[in-house]
Design an enzyme around this catalytic site. Structure first.
Site, PDB file in Angstrom:
ATOM      1  CD  GLU A  55      -1.202  -2.359   2.067  1.00  0.00           C
ATOM      2  OE1 GLU A  55      -2.093  -3.129   2.716  1.00  0.00           O
ATOM      3  OE2 GLU A  55      -0.162  -2.535   1.885  1.00  0.00           O
ATOM      4  CB  CYS A  91       0.203  -2.767   8.768  1.00  0.00           C
ATOM      5  SG  CYS A  91       1.195  -1.542   7.907  1.00  0.00           S
TER       6      CYS A  91
END
Length: 138
Positions: A55, A91
């Site tokens: 990401e 995360c």
């Protein structure tokens, strides 16, 4: 927004993951407000700390090209060598990067197993009390 295309791009990006230590490959496809798609994969390091998530790789590629407005990100992940993917949530560090550049109420995070099987959340749902640039305004 073509969610299936975004997921397919994330699945393709996952193929480039460098994961010799965890063996867990992640791919991401980030959709900008102007319709561009930036992809990323996770990249590990033997000393672990300098590793980078898929990401953030996608965000950093886009931001380094001058893009600052985003609509959505598709994320796929699973053990290397396995075609069947699992739901793979970002995360905390990745969520914080999203807070830096995205409206938590409208930015969509698509967690996918494949182009037909996915769940969609807003950033606000995944980071309900997020801290971002607006918190530093005077």
């Amino acid at each position: 927004m073509d969610i299936e295309l975004l997921i397919q791009k994330a699945m393709k990006a996952r193929e480039n993951a460098y994961t010799p230590y965890s063996g867990f490959q992640v791919g991401a496809a980030l959709l900008t407000d102007d319709g561009q798609i930036f992809t990323g994969c996770n990249i590990e390091s033997a000393s672990y700390t300098p590793s980078n998530c898929a990401e953030r790789t996608a965000f950093f590629k886009a931001v380094s090209e001058g893009i600052r407005e985003f609509q959505a990100i598709a994320i796929v992940g699973g053990p290397a060598g396995r075609e069947e993917l699992e739901i793979c949530a970002p995360c905390g560090v990745c969520r914080q990067v999203m807070m830096e550049f995205c409206d938590p109420k409208t930015f969509e995070i698509i967690l996918a197993k494949n182009p037909k099987e996915y769940q969609t959340f807003t950033l606000k749902e995944l980071l309900p009390l997020g801290f971002g640039p607006k918190d530093l305004e005077r």
